[in-house]
Design a protein around this motif. Structure first.
Motif, PDB file in Angstrom:
ATOM      1  N   ARG A  15       0.838  -1.215   0.000  1.00 19.48           N
ATOM      2  CA  ARG A  15       0.000   0.000   0.000  1.00 19.48           C
ATOM      3  C   ARG A  15       0.868   1.259   0.000  1.00 19.48           C
ATOM      4  O   ARG A  15       0.585   2.223  -0.712  1.00 19.48           O
ATOM      5  N   ARG A  16       1.922   1.246   0.783  1.00 17.43           N
ATOM      6  CA  ARG A  16       2.828   2.410   0.881  1.00 17.43           C
ATOM      7  C   ARG A  16       3.477   2.695  -0.479  1.00 17.43           C
ATOM      8  O   ARG A  16       3.554   3.844  -0.909  1.00 17.43           O
ATOM      9  N   VAL A  17       3.937   1.653  -1.160  1.00 16.15           N
ATOM     10  CA  VAL A  17       4.557   1.828  -2.475  1.00 16.15           C
ATOM     11  C   VAL A  17       3.543   2.425  -3.443  1.00 16.15           C
ATOM     12  O   VAL A  17       3.866   3.344  -4.211  1.00 16.15           O
ATOM     13  N   GLU A  18       2.320   1.932  -3.433  1.00 14.14           N
ATOM     14  CA  GLU A  18       1.292   2.442  -4.334  1.00 14.14           C
ATOM     15  C   GLU A  18       0.969   3.907  -4.031  1.00 14.14           C
ATOM     16  O   GLU A  18       0.800   4.716  -4.941  1.00 14.14           O
ATOM     17  N   GLN A  19       0.901   4.255  -2.753  1.00 18.36           N
ATOM     18  CA  GLN A  19       0.651   5.656  -2.379  1.00 18.36           C
ATOM     19  C   GLN A  19       1.797   6.550  -2.846  1.00 18.36           C
ATOM     20  O   GLN A  19       1.566   7.647  -3.383  1.00 18.36           O
ATOM     21  N   LEU A  20       3.019   6.107  -2.636  1.00 18.39           N
ATOM     22  CA  LEU A  20       4.178   6.893  -3.077  1.00 18.39           C
ATOM     23  C   LEU A  20       4.197   7.043  -4.596  1.00 18.39           C
ATOM     24  O   LEU A  20       4.504   8.108  -5.117  1.00 18.39           O
ATOM     25  N   ARG A  21       3.852   5.975  -5.311  1.00 20.98           N
ATOM     26  CA  ARG A  21       3.799   6.041  -6.767  1.00 20.98           C
ATOM     27  C   ARG A  21       2.806   7.106  -7.219  1.00 20.98           C
ATOM     28  O   ARG A  21       3.112   7.937  -8.076  1.00 20.98           O
ATOM     29  N   ALA A  22       1.633   7.121  -6.604  1.00 20.46           N
ATOM     30  CA  ALA A  22       0.611   8.104  -6.972  1.00 20.46           C
ATOM     31  C   ALA A  22       1.089   9.522  -6.658  1.00 20.46           C
ATOM     32  O   ALA A  22       0.861  10.459  -7.446  1.00 20.46           O
ATOM     33  N   ARG A  23       1.766   9.701  -5.535  1.00 24.75           N
ATOM     34  CA  ARG A  23       2.264  11.029  -5.169  1.00 24.75           C
ATOM     35  C   ARG A  23       3.382  11.484  -6.103  1.00 24.75           C
ATOM     36  O   ARG A  23       3.461  12.668  -6.457  1.00 24.75           O
ATOM     37  N   VAL A  24       4.255  10.555  -6.518  1.00 23.55           N
ATOM     38  CA  VAL A  24       5.329  10.886  -7.466  1.00 23.55           C
ATOM     39  C   VAL A  24       4.707  11.338  -8.781  1.00 23.55           C
ATOM     40  O   VAL A  24       5.106  12.368  -9.353  1.00 23.55           O
ATOM     41  N   VAL A  25       3.734  10.594  -9.267  1.00 22.52           N
ATOM     42  CA  VAL A  25       3.094  10.924 -10.540  1.00 22.52           C
ATOM     43  C   VAL A  25       2.440  12.297 -10.478  1.00 22.52           C
ATOM     44  O   VAL A  25       2.556  13.101 -11.414  1.00 22.52           O
ATOM     45  N   SER A  26       1.773  12.610  -9.370  1.00 23.42           N
ATOM     46  CA  SER A  26       1.086  13.902  -9.289  1.00 23.42           C
ATOM     47  C   SER A  26       2.055  15.067  -9.097  1.00 23.42           C
ATOM     48  O   SER A  26       1.717  16.213  -9.378  1.00 23.42           O
ATOM     49  N   SER A  27       3.274  14.772  -8.628  1.00 22.16           N
ATOM     50  CA  SER A  27       4.247  15.837  -8.400  1.00 22.16           C
ATOM     51  C   SER A  27       5.348  15.882  -9.456  1.00 22.16           C
ATOM     52  O   SER A  27       6.244  16.727  -9.384  1.00 22.16           O
ATOM     53  N   ALA A  28       5.307  14.997 -10.420  1.00 22.09           N
ATOM     54  CA  ALA A  28       6.390  14.893 -11.405  1.00 22.09           C
ATOM     55  C   ALA A  28       6.450  16.098 -12.337  1.00 22.09           C
ATOM     56  O   ALA A  28       7.505  16.416 -12.871  1.00 22.09           O
ATOM     57  N   ARG A  29       5.327  16.769 -12.562  1.00 21.73           N
ATOM     58  CA  ARG A  29       5.291  17.952 -13.421  1.00 21.73           C
ATOM     59  C   ARG A  29       4.527  19.049 -12.686  1.00 21.73           C
ATOM     60  O   ARG A  29       3.599  18.777 -11.951  1.00 21.73           O
ATOM     61  N   TYR A  30       4.969  20.268 -12.929  1.00 22.16           N
ATOM     62  CA  TYR A  30       4.262  21.405 -12.335  1.00 22.16           C
ATOM     63  C   TYR A  30       4.354  22.586 -13.283  1.00 22.16           C
ATOM     64  O   TYR A  30       5.210  22.645 -14.163  1.00 22.16           O
ATOM     65  N   GLN A  31       3.454  23.507 -13.091  1.00 23.49           N
ATOM     66  CA  GLN A  31       3.373  24.658 -13.982  1.00 23.49           C
ATOM     67  C   GLN A  31       4.468  25.666 -13.666  1.00 23.49           C
ATOM     68  O   GLN A  31       4.821  25.886 -12.507  1.00 23.49           O
ATOM     69  N   GLU A  32       4.995  26.270 -14.708  1.00 21.93           N
ATOM     70  CA  GLU A  32       6.031  27.286 -14.566  1.00 21.93           C
ATOM     71  C   GLU A  32       5.536  28.384 -13.633  1.00 21.93           C
ATOM     72  O   GLU A  32       4.396  28.831 -13.707  1.00 21.93           O
ATOM     73  N   GLY A  33       6.403  28.807 -12.726  1.00 20.48           N
ATOM     74  CA  GLY A  33       6.058  29.859 -11.784  1.00 20.48           C
ATOM     75  C   GLY A  33       5.382  29.324 -10.516  1.00 20.48           C
ATOM     76  O   GLY A  33       5.146  30.067  -9.588  1.00 20.48           O
ATOM     77  N   GLU A  34       5.061  28.058 -10.492  1.00 19.59           N
ATOM     78  CA  GLU A  34       4.438  27.426  -9.328  1.00 19.59           C
ATOM     79  C   GLU A  34       5.487  26.599  -8.593  1.00 19.59           C
ATOM     80  O   GLU A  34       6.540  26.270  -9.130  1.00 19.59           O
TER      81      GLU A  34
END
Length: 156
Positions: A15-34
């Motif tokens: 479960r921990r690995v799956e949660q970390l995977r989801a968090r990595v995916v959501s944080s892997a890209r971000y908008q310029e200036g953010e």
């Protein structure tokens, strides 16, 4: 540590690995200036550590399952294989009985006398009885496996 405790830890690590995977995916890209919500590189490193822990647990669980004997079932690995096959056999027999009985079919009876009647190619009652026997065997072997999980010490 007992095998059952290691199995619980394995489930938590998964479960921990799956949660970390989801968090990595959501944080892997971000908008310029953010600013990203979380540090993806740090999360990826945490996931790597969690995966190493998970691999170690899986190896120890597998070694223990292969070495631990549980009565007439042989090793825990043998009992797990037997249980898996019993579950598949139960699913096949139950599906065959349902199909032969017309369960799940829409309008499986004739509406007009001119329609062809559907006949069962299999003995439904016998298949249901066989499914009941298989279900009992699954419960019995599952109890033996669970008992062993709480009695057997995890190997290194």
């Amino acid at each position: 540590m007992k095998l059952a405790e290691a199995l619980a830890e394995r489930a938590e690590a998964t479960r921990r690995v799956e949660q970390l995977r989801a968090r990595v995916v959501s944080s892997a890209r971000y908008q310029e200036g953010e600013t990203p919500a979380e540090d993806a590189a740090q999360l990826l490193a945490e996931a790597g550590e969690a995966l190493e822990t998970l691999e170690s647990l899986i190896r120890r669980i597998n070694r223990t399952n292969a070495a631990a004997r549980i009565g007439q079932d042989g090793t825990l690995t043998d009992a797990l294989a037997r249980r898996d096959v019993l579950r598949l056999r139960h699913a096949v027999v139950t599906s065959a009985a349902d199909a032969a009985a017309g369960t799940g079919e829409r309008g499986y009876g004739r509406q007009l006398r001119s329609e062809l009647m559907m006949l069962s190619a299999l003995p439904v009652a016998e298949l249901r009885a066989q499914a009941d026997v298989l279900a009992r065997e699954i419960r019995e072997i599952d109890v033996r496996i669970q008992r062993a999980n709480w009695e057997v010490d995890l190997l290194d």
